[in-house]
Design a protein around this motif. Structure first.
Motif, PDB file in Angstrom:
ATOM      1  N   THR A  77       0.745  -1.233   0.108  1.00 37.79           N
ATOM      2  CA  THR A  77       0.027   0.008  -0.057  1.00 37.79           C
ATOM      3  C   THR A  77       0.850   1.447   0.151  1.00 37.79           C
ATOM      4  O   THR A  77       0.239   2.465   0.078  1.00 37.79           O
ATOM      5  CB  THR A  77      -0.804  -0.095   1.159  1.00 37.79           C
ATOM      6  OG1 THR A  77      -0.062  -0.038   2.219  1.00 37.79           O
ATOM      7  CG2 THR A  77      -1.912  -1.178   1.279  1.00 37.79           C
ATOM      8  N   ASP A  78       2.145   1.387  -0.198  1.00 38.50           N
ATOM      9  CA  ASP A  78       2.948   2.311  -0.033  1.00 38.50           C
ATOM     10  C   ASP A  78       3.939   2.496  -1.363  1.00 38.50           C
ATOM     11  O   ASP A  78       5.218   2.921  -1.046  1.00 38.50           O
ATOM     12  CB  ASP A  78       3.799   2.093   1.433  1.00 38.50           C
ATOM     13  CG  ASP A  78       4.660   1.142   1.322  1.00 38.50           C
ATOM     14  OD1 ASP A  78       4.617   0.044   0.521  1.00 38.50           O
ATOM     15  OD2 ASP A  78       5.809   1.096   2.078  1.00 38.50           O
ATOM     16  N   CYS A  79       3.597   1.933  -2.443  1.00 40.60           N
ATOM     17  CA  CYS A  79       4.270   2.015  -3.657  1.00 40.60           C
ATOM     18  C   CYS A  79       4.316   3.548  -4.001  1.00 40.60           C
ATOM     19  O   CYS A  79       3.290   4.209  -3.762  1.00 40.60           O
ATOM     20  CB  CYS A  79       3.660   1.302  -4.755  1.00 40.60           C
ATOM     21  SG  CYS A  79       3.667  -0.542  -4.435  1.00 40.60           S
ATOM     22  N   ARG A  80       5.346   3.957  -4.487  1.00 40.83           N
ATOM     23  CA  ARG A  80       5.553   5.503  -5.433  1.00 40.83           C
ATOM     24  C   ARG A  80       6.277   5.148  -6.545  1.00 40.83           C
ATOM     25  O   ARG A  80       7.250   4.492  -6.661  1.00 40.83           O
ATOM     26  CB  ARG A  80       6.590   6.198  -4.083  1.00 40.83           C
ATOM     27  CG  ARG A  80       5.984   6.355  -2.994  1.00 40.83           C
ATOM     28  CD  ARG A  80       6.756   7.540  -2.019  1.00 40.83           C
ATOM     29  NE  ARG A  80       8.154   6.970  -1.878  1.00 40.83           N
ATOM     30  CZ  ARG A  80       8.912   6.142  -0.922  1.00 40.83           C
ATOM     31  NH1 ARG A  80       7.923   5.702   0.009  1.00 40.83           N
ATOM     32  NH2 ARG A  80       9.931   5.922  -0.947  1.00 40.83           N
ATOM     33  N   PRO A  81       5.816   5.889  -7.605  1.00 43.71           N
ATOM     34  CA  PRO A  81       4.521   6.676  -7.771  1.00 43.71           C
ATOM     35  C   PRO A  81       3.279   5.782  -7.522  1.00 43.71           C
ATOM     36  O   PRO A  81       2.151   6.383  -7.118  1.00 43.71           O
ATOM     37  CB  PRO A  81       4.721   7.425  -8.887  1.00 43.71           C
ATOM     38  CG  PRO A  81       5.609   6.648  -9.413  1.00 43.71           C
ATOM     39  CD  PRO A  81       6.445   5.967  -8.905  1.00 43.71           C
ATOM     40  N   ASN A  82       3.346   4.509  -8.052  1.00 39.44           N
ATOM     41  CA  ASN A  82       2.148   3.760  -7.984  1.00 39.44           C
ATOM     42  C   ASN A  82       2.874   2.285  -8.076  1.00 39.44           C
ATOM     43  O   ASN A  82       3.725   2.003  -8.156  1.00 39.44           O
ATOM     44  CB  ASN A  82       1.209   4.087  -9.104  1.00 39.44           C
ATOM     45  CG  ASN A  82       1.927   3.871 -10.758  1.00 39.44           C
ATOM     46  OD1 ASN A  82       2.552   3.157 -10.859  1.00 39.44           O
ATOM     47  ND2 ASN A  82       1.978   5.252 -11.235  1.00 39.44           N
ATOM     48  N   THR A  83       1.704   1.256  -8.127  1.00 36.28           N
ATOM     49  CA  THR A  83       2.147  -0.065  -7.949  1.00 36.28           C
ATOM     50  C   THR A  83       2.769  -0.381  -9.312  1.00 36.28           C
ATOM     51  O   THR A  83       3.845  -1.371  -9.314  1.00 36.28           O
ATOM     52  CB  THR A  83       0.791  -1.004  -8.007  1.00 36.28           C
ATOM     53  OG1 THR A  83       0.269  -0.649  -6.725  1.00 36.28           O
ATOM     54  CG2 THR A  83       1.216  -2.419  -7.983  1.00 36.28           C
ATOM     55  N   CYS A  86       6.424   1.014  -9.352  1.00 32.26           N
ATOM     56  CA  CYS A  86       7.107   1.182  -7.996  1.00 32.26           C
ATOM     57  C   CYS A  86       8.417   1.340  -7.856  1.00 32.26           C
ATOM     58  O   CYS A  86       9.417   0.771  -8.631  1.00 32.26           O
ATOM     59  CB  CYS A  86       6.561   0.147  -7.148  1.00 32.26           C
ATOM     60  SG  CYS A  86       7.036   0.302  -5.395  1.00 32.26           S
ATOM     61  N   LYS A  87       9.057   2.558  -7.024  1.00 30.36           N
ATOM     62  CA  LYS A  87      10.499   2.839  -7.053  1.00 30.36           C
ATOM     63  C   LYS A  87      10.590   2.686  -5.541  1.00 30.36           C
ATOM     64  O   LYS A  87      11.880   2.648  -5.163  1.00 30.36           O
ATOM     65  CB  LYS A  87      10.734   4.137  -7.353  1.00 30.36           C
ATOM     66  CG  LYS A  87      10.674   4.273  -8.919  1.00 30.36           C
ATOM     67  CD  LYS A  87      11.077   5.917  -9.562  1.00 30.36           C
ATOM     68  CE  LYS A  87      10.984   5.751 -11.030  1.00 30.36           C
ATOM     69  NZ  LYS A  87      11.383   7.251 -11.269  1.00 30.36           N
ATOM     70  N   ALA A  88       9.514   2.448  -4.708  1.00 31.03           N
ATOM     71  CA  ALA A  88       9.925   2.401  -3.316  1.00 31.03           C
ATOM     72  C   ALA A  88      10.270   0.858  -3.093  1.00 31.03           C
ATOM     73  O   ALA A  88      11.103   0.830  -1.897  1.00 31.03           O
ATOM     74  CB  ALA A  88       8.790   2.518  -2.504  1.00 31.03           C
ATOM     75  N   HIS A  89       9.935  -0.052  -3.556  1.00 30.01           N
ATOM     76  CA  HIS A  89      10.321  -1.451  -3.280  1.00 30.01           C
ATOM     77  C   HIS A  89      11.180  -2.249  -4.620  1.00 30.01           C
ATOM     78  O   HIS A  89      10.743  -1.895  -5.643  1.00 30.01           O
ATOM     79  CB  HIS A  89       9.348  -2.425  -3.215  1.00 30.01           C
ATOM     80  CG  HIS A  89       8.116  -2.011  -2.361  1.00 30.01           C
ATOM     81  ND1 HIS A  89       6.944  -1.273  -2.600  1.00 30.01           N
ATOM     82  CD2 HIS A  89       8.095  -1.898  -0.806  1.00 30.01           C
ATOM     83  CE1 HIS A  89       6.327  -0.928  -1.408  1.00 30.01           C
ATOM     84  NE2 HIS A  89       6.910  -1.139  -0.511  1.00 30.01           N
TER      85      HIS A  89
END
Length: 347
Positions: A77-83, A86-89
């Motif tokens: 639920t914390d993806c950035r900018p979106n699923t 995603c650059k968060a994971h």
């Protein structure tokens, strides 16, 4: 008196000298190198009482199974900018084990060999046991039921979740050969622990290492995959048009690396799902699933199907295979490994 370090071979050290490239020369086993072993054992309890730093580092006194599950970040639920972008994971370095094989036994054994015990991976993501093989004495795995070299492979039950290889991975093992009615008659195949380091592994290269023991040896075939994600394969036989059942086999290949990973081979008597299977795949590369189905009792040709899924950080993909006598759904769920270590938070 030699130090503890002198009692252990470094990773990929063979029986011969290193060549000029810095990689070990091939051993007399045809390219299979000796694993980096520790001398402590389960049989005498020394593996639990060890005071060396890695005994504490990998929590060897704790015999529980890893507390982490697969697919933990399949629907974050914390993806950035979106699923989808995603650059968060991100992917990470992961270990993929392709096979375990009984290399040899030093005892004369007539007929099939009955193996039991365990072989488990401990990584720094959560250093509890992540079982690759785990059988009781009452339910051993029978080696040698097939003819030829293929009969020496040991069916893998795991891993339960993906194996992180950002640092050295420790493989712990205690495997025995069942003989007779009493456990006192059994033979110790391998017992101890071995280290596998990402620092001595090249990306996507297949390695084979031999774990030797009192009455034989086991070969482990594996690769280090960088920027890898966890893939969980689930198979559902949703319809069967005959009551005779299916002879079914399932395997896969990852990231264009040649060895196939044998996931399942057996008889399916009724509609339902198989156990889930977890592998590692390089993000953006192919995970190819192969299945073979045959209606028991004859009457239809073998059905051979394959499909290539593209590995990604999150989400899932589903492919349906419609055969004359069954419908098979293959679902692959993608996940990066949890972005924190829980080594100090063991429950």
């Amino acid at each position: 008196m030699e130090s503890d370090a002198a009692d252990r071979r470094r990773p990929y050290e063979s029986l011969d000298d290193d060549d000029e490239s810095g990689m070990p020369a091939e051993s007399s086993w045809g390219g299979v190198y000796c694993a980096s072993l520790d001398c402590s054992k389960h049989a005498d309890g020394s593996i639990y009482r060890g005071t060396h730093f890695w005994h504490r580092f990998y929590h060897l006194a704790d015999t529980r199974q890893t507390i982490l599950e697969p697919m933990m970040l399949s629907t974050p639920t914390d993806c950035r900018p979106n699923t989808w972008a995603c650059k968060a994971h991100r992917g990470c370095a992961m270990m993929q084990i392709f096979s375990l094989k009984l290399a040899h036994t030093s005892a004369a054994i007539d007929g099939p060999i009955h193996l039991y015990g365990f072989l488990a991976v401990r990584d720094l993501l959560n250093p509890l046991r992540n079982y690759i093989f785990n059988r009781t004495r009452e339910d051993p795995f029978v080696v040698g039921q097939q003819d030829g070299d293929s009969g020496l492979f040991i069916q893998m039950a795991g891993p339960k979740r993906g194996i992180e290889m950002r640092a050295s991975v420790l493989i712990e093992y205690d495997m025995k050969i069942k003989r007779g009615q009493s456990q006192e008659d059994d033979l110790q195949l391998i017992d101890g622990a071995a280290f596998f380091s990402e620092l001595t592994s090249l990306d996507c290269r297949v390695y084979k290492q031999r774990i030797g023991g009192d009455y034989g040896a086991v070969d482990i075939c594996f690769s280090l995959l960088r920027d890898a994600v966890e893939a969980t394969i689930q198979v559902e036989i949703s319809q069967m048009h005959h009551n005779s059942g299916l002879d079914f086999s399932l395997s896969c290949s990852v990231s264009r690396i040649p060895p196939k990973i044998e996931l399942f081979q057996g008889v399916i008597a009724e509609p339902g799902g198989l156990n889930r299977f977890v592998v590692a795949a390089v993000r953006g590369c192919a995970l190819t699933v192969y299945l073979t189905a045959d209606q028991r009792g004859g009457g239809a040709d073998h059905a051979r199907q394959c499909y290539a899924f593209r590995a990604k950080a999150h989400g899932h993909d589903v492919e349906e295979f419609k055969l004359d006598y069954a419908t098979i759904l293959v679902k692959v769920s993608w996940s990066t490994l949890v972005p924190f270590r829980v080594a100090q938070g063991l429950l």
